[in-house]
Write a protein that holds these residues in place. Structure first.
Motif, PDB file in Angstrom:
ATOM      1  N   LEU A  44       0.825  -1.204   0.000  1.00  0.00           N
ATOM      2  CA  LEU A  44       0.000   0.000   0.000  1.00  0.00           C
ATOM      3  C   LEU A  44       0.862   1.257   0.000  1.00  0.00           C
ATOM      4  O   LEU A  44       0.550   2.232  -0.693  1.00  0.00           O
ATOM      5  N   ALA A  45       1.945   1.228   0.768  1.00  0.00           N
ATOM      6  CA  ALA A  45       2.842   2.382   0.810  1.00  0.00           C
ATOM      7  C   ALA A  45       3.511   2.607  -0.541  1.00  0.00           C
ATOM      8  O   ALA A  45       3.708   3.757  -0.968  1.00  0.00           O
ATOM      9  N   ASP A  46       3.860   1.519  -1.245  1.00  0.00           N
ATOM     10  CA  ASP A  46       4.454   1.649  -2.576  1.00  0.00           C
ATOM     11  C   ASP A  46       3.469   2.281  -3.553  1.00  0.00           C
ATOM     12  O   ASP A  46       3.860   3.085  -4.409  1.00  0.00           O
ATOM     13  N   PHE A  47       2.196   1.924  -3.436  1.00  0.00           N
ATOM     14  CA  PHE A  47       1.186   2.517  -4.308  1.00  0.00           C
ATOM     15  C   PHE A  47       1.106   4.030  -4.099  1.00  0.00           C
ATOM     16  O   PHE A  47       0.852   4.778  -5.034  1.00  0.00           O
ATOM     17  N   LYS A  48       1.332   4.458  -2.858  1.00  0.00           N
ATOM     18  CA  LYS A  48       1.259   5.886  -2.523  1.00  0.00           C
ATOM     19  C   LYS A  48       2.586   6.608  -2.709  1.00  0.00           C
ATOM     20  O   LYS A  48       2.685   7.801  -2.432  1.00  0.00           O
ATOM     21  N   GLY A  49       3.619   5.871  -3.161  1.00  0.00           N
ATOM     22  CA  GLY A  49       4.913   6.482  -3.368  1.00  0.00           C
ATOM     23  C   GLY A  49       5.710   6.698  -2.103  1.00  0.00           C
ATOM     24  O   GLY A  49       6.619   7.531  -2.067  1.00  0.00           O
ATOM     25  N   ARG A  50       5.395   5.975  -1.056  1.00  0.00           N
ATOM     26  CA  ARG A  50       6.104   6.117   0.217  1.00  0.00           C
ATOM     27  C   ARG A  50       6.893   4.840   0.498  1.00  0.00           C
ATOM     28  O   ARG A  50       6.484   3.747   0.156  1.00  0.00           O
ATOM     29  N   ASN A  51       8.025   5.004   1.153  1.00  0.00           N
ATOM     30  CA  ASN A  51       8.877   3.864   1.479  1.00  0.00           C
ATOM     31  C   ASN A  51       9.275   3.924   2.943  1.00  0.00           C
ATOM     32  O   ASN A  51       9.558   4.995   3.472  1.00  0.00           O
ATOM     33  N   SER A  52       9.291   2.764   3.583  1.00  0.00           N
ATOM     34  CA  SER A  52       9.682   2.667   4.982  1.00  0.00           C
ATOM     35  C   SER A  52      10.772   1.611   5.115  1.00  0.00           C
ATOM     36  O   SER A  52      10.516   0.424   4.918  1.00  0.00           O
ATOM     37  N   ILE A  53      11.983   2.069   5.438  1.00  0.00           N
ATOM     38  CA  ILE A  53      13.095   1.136   5.557  1.00  0.00           C
ATOM     39  C   ILE A  53      12.879   0.188   6.732  1.00  0.00           C
ATOM     40  O   ILE A  53      13.101  -1.019   6.630  1.00  0.00           O
ATOM     41  N   THR A  54      12.440   0.716   7.869  1.00  0.00           N
ATOM     42  CA  THR A  54      12.271  -0.122   9.058  1.00  0.00           C
ATOM     43  C   THR A  54      11.187  -1.173   8.853  1.00  0.00           C
ATOM     44  O   THR A  54      11.330  -2.325   9.267  1.00  0.00           O
ATOM     45  N   ARG A 272      17.585   3.665  15.458  1.00  0.00           N
ATOM     46  CA  ARG A 272      18.505   4.446  16.279  1.00  0.00           C
ATOM     47  C   ARG A 272      19.771   4.822  15.523  1.00  0.00           C
ATOM     48  O   ARG A 272      20.630   5.515  16.062  1.00  0.00           O
ATOM     49  N   GLY A 273      19.907   4.371  14.280  1.00  0.00           N
ATOM     50  CA  GLY A 273      21.048   4.748  13.472  1.00  0.00           C
ATOM     51  C   GLY A 273      22.276   3.897  13.672  1.00  0.00           C
ATOM     52  O   GLY A 273      23.362   4.249  13.197  1.00  0.00           O
ATOM     53  N   GLU A 274      22.138   2.736  14.354  1.00  0.00           N
ATOM     54  CA  GLU A 274      23.292   1.883  14.589  1.00  0.00           C
ATOM     55  C   GLU A 274      23.684   1.107  13.333  1.00  0.00           C
ATOM     56  O   GLU A 274      24.841   0.779  13.137  1.00  0.00           O
ATOM     57  N   ILE A 275      22.697   0.804  12.480  1.00  0.00           N
ATOM     58  CA  ILE A 275      22.947   0.045  11.260  1.00  0.00           C
ATOM     59  C   ILE A 275      22.418   0.845  10.082  1.00  0.00           C
ATOM     60  O   ILE A 275      21.293   1.343  10.114  1.00  0.00           O
ATOM     61  N   LYS A 276      23.226   0.976   9.044  1.00  0.00           N
ATOM     62  CA  LYS A 276      22.815   1.695   7.857  1.00  0.00           C
ATOM     63  C   LYS A 276      22.284   0.715   6.819  1.00  0.00           C
ATOM     64  O   LYS A 276      22.915  -0.302   6.531  1.00  0.00           O
ATOM     65  N   VAL A 277      21.130   1.007   6.258  1.00  0.00           N
ATOM     66  CA  VAL A 277      20.502   0.157   5.260  1.00  0.00           C
ATOM     67  C   VAL A 277      20.227   0.995   4.023  1.00  0.00           C
ATOM     68  O   VAL A 277      19.746   2.130   4.125  1.00  0.00           O
ATOM     69  N   ALA A 278      20.524   0.430   2.861  1.00  0.00           N
ATOM     70  CA  ALA A 278      20.269   1.148   1.614  1.00  0.00           C
ATOM     71  C   ALA A 278      18.781   1.385   1.440  1.00  0.00           C
ATOM     72  O   ALA A 278      17.972   0.522   1.779  1.00  0.00           O
ATOM     73  N   PRO A 279      18.383   2.531   0.895  1.00  0.00           N
ATOM     74  CA  PRO A 279      16.961   2.797   0.700  1.00  0.00           C
ATOM     75  C   PRO A 279      16.388   1.905  -0.369  1.00  0.00           C
ATOM     76  O   PRO A 279      17.115   1.407  -1.234  1.00  0.00           O
ATOM     77  N   PRO A 280      15.075   1.645  -0.341  1.00  0.00           N
ATOM     78  CA  PRO A 280      14.453   0.800  -1.365  1.00  0.00           C
ATOM     79  C   PRO A 280      14.567   1.413  -2.737  1.00  0.00           C
ATOM     80  O   PRO A 280      14.577   2.635  -2.887  1.00  0.00           O
ATOM     81  N   VAL A 281      14.669   0.563  -3.734  1.00  0.00           N
ATOM     82  CA  VAL A 281      14.824   1.012  -5.109  1.00  0.00           C
ATOM     83  C   VAL A 281      13.488   1.461  -5.658  1.00  0.00           C
ATOM     84  O   VAL A 281      12.447   0.863  -5.397  1.00  0.00           O
ATOM     85  N   GLY A 282      13.510   2.502  -6.471  1.00  0.00           N
ATOM     86  CA  GLY A 282      12.282   3.014  -7.051  1.00  0.00           C
ATOM     87  C   GLY A 282      11.774   2.136  -8.170  1.00  0.00           C
ATOM     88  O   GLY A 282      12.418   1.168  -8.578  1.00  0.00           O
ATOM     89  N   ASP A 283      10.619   2.476  -8.688  1.00  0.00           N
ATOM     90  CA  ASP A 283       9.976   1.714  -9.750  1.00  0.00           C
ATOM     91  C   ASP A 283      10.807   1.797 -11.022  1.00  0.00           C
ATOM     92  O   ASP A 283      11.237   2.862 -11.446  1.00  0.00           O
ATOM     93  N   ASP A 284      11.044   0.642 -11.660  1.00  0.00           N
ATOM     94  CA  ASP A 284      11.807   0.607 -12.908  1.00  0.00           C
ATOM     95  C   ASP A 284      11.167   1.460 -13.991  1.00  0.00           C
ATOM     96  O   ASP A 284      11.843   2.055 -14.811  1.00  0.00           O
ATOM     97  N   ARG A 285       9.858   1.539 -13.971  1.00  0.00           N
ATOM     98  CA  ARG A 285       9.147   2.234 -15.050  1.00  0.00           C
ATOM     99  C   ARG A 285       9.368   3.737 -14.989  1.00  0.00           C
ATOM    100  O   ARG A 285       9.074   4.455 -15.925  1.00  0.00           O
ATOM    101  N   GLN A 286       9.882   4.249 -13.880  1.00  0.00           N
ATOM    102  CA  GLN A 286      10.111   5.675 -13.753  1.00  0.00           C
ATOM    103  C   GLN A 286      11.472   6.088 -14.306  1.00  0.00           C
ATOM    104  O   GLN A 286      11.795   7.258 -14.363  1.00  0.00           O
TER     105      GLN A 286
END
Length: 323
Positions: A44-54, A272-286
């Motif tokens: 649902l968040a992807d449909f709205k263009g929002r991403n949540s790493i956690t 808390r910022g102890e571990i860094k995670v790459a952000p999710p990749v955007g839609d290929d079609r964009q």
């Protein structure tokens, strides 16, 4: 594995809290419920263009836990088939279906995260194959017990190949068809999931996500309900058990529940910022450029090719073939 005795069926069989205890069953069902809810939230968040790493990290943790538990409990069931009765073996098979459905809902939600790293993608493919192989073997035993009317027997499940069994009940035909349909469905879903995981150009992306999530949720709910109704821990077993050990809590049962906290701890560390995670990749079609993707390792691309075969745009197209 023990000595196989198929000559006389005892009146009752001992309980087995290691495969059907309250903690084991609750761990599977709670993990599945959390993963399904989180996957719906991510989609649902992807449909709205929002991403949540956690949220994605938490979902990935529960999915990994579920598929490893599914592989583990099926391995135990097949290793103990000389002592496990069909009642326990069927519960294990249901838990494997629950595990597979949970993992597939996660795959629908996090496919872009897996596609950007070929190691994660093929590791996921390997786990899917192992889970399918074990589930198919277990399904053959379940099918044999149903066809011979031994599903309520106290003989070990390995005896299905050595005894003729009793007269099958009137509803055995429905159970037989249902078992075959479940096994065939697992294979079909595996093929579709493989295509979904490795396909470079995904069509009807949102439709596949929504329809697939609904289907996998229905499978998970059906398996969980069947386990709850049939198990001694929550319902009424189909065979007479000599004790109520599956209702007792031991260290193993408690440990299964405590493991549910591990993904939460990882999420707290990320938050808390102890571990860094790459952000999710955007839609290929964009992406405005649809040619060969960049090979610069510092550029985060939506699809990382397998370095041993295939190209960056097509799994079945060789790297040197540009036509």
């Amino acid at each position: 594995m023990g000595t196989l005795n198929c000559t006389s069926a005892p009146e009752s069989t001992p309980s087995d809290s290691g495969v059907a205890g309250q903690g084991i069953l609750l761990s599977f069902m709670i993990t599945a419920g959390l993963a399904i809810i989180l996957s719906a939230s991510v989609i649902l968040a992807d449909f709205k263009g929002r991403n949540s790493i956690t949220r994605r990290k938490l979902l990935n943790g529960y999915s990994d836990s579920q598929i490893m538990q599914g592989i583990g409990i099926q391995s135990v069931g097949l290793a103990k088939m000389n002592s496990l009765v069909p009642y326990h073996f069927f519960l294990i098979w249901m838990l494997s279906l629950l595990s597979m459905a949970t993992h597939n809902t996660t795959l629908l939600a996090l496919v872009r995260d897996y596609r950007r790293d070929w190691v994660l993608r093929w590791m996921r493919q390997f786990l899917m194959f192992v889970n399918l192989a074990l589930s198919s073997v277990s399904g053959v035993f379940v099918l044999q017990t149903v066809s011979k009317g031994l599903d309520k027997s106290t003989l070990p499940v390995a005896c299905v190949w050595k005894v003729d069994g009793e007269r099958a009940p009137s509803n055995a035909g429905l159970s037989y068809v249902g078992t075959i349909a479940a096994m065939a469905g697992n294979v079909i879903i595996f093929v579709l999931a493989t295509w979904y995981l490795h396909s470079r150009k995904q069509r009807f992306y949102k439709i596949v996500q929504v329809v697939g999530w609904i289907l996998m949720t229905a499978v998970a709910i059906g398996a969980a309900v069947r386990v709850a109704l049939l198990s001694q821990a929550f319902g009424h077993p189909s065979v007479k058990l000599s004790d109520e050990g599956e209702k007792d809590w031991s260290f193993g049962q408690l440990l299964s529940m405590l493991l549910l906290a591990l993904p939460v701890i990882s999420v707290i560390e990320i938050y808390r910022g102890e571990i860094k995670v790459a952000p999710p990749v955007g839609d290929d079609r964009q992406r405005p450029y649809d040619g060969e993707l960049q090979s610069d390792p510092h550029v985060l691309t939506p699809f990382q090719p397998n370095p041993f075969f295939g190209s960056e745009t097509d799994l079945f197209k060789k790297r040197g073939d540009r036509n």
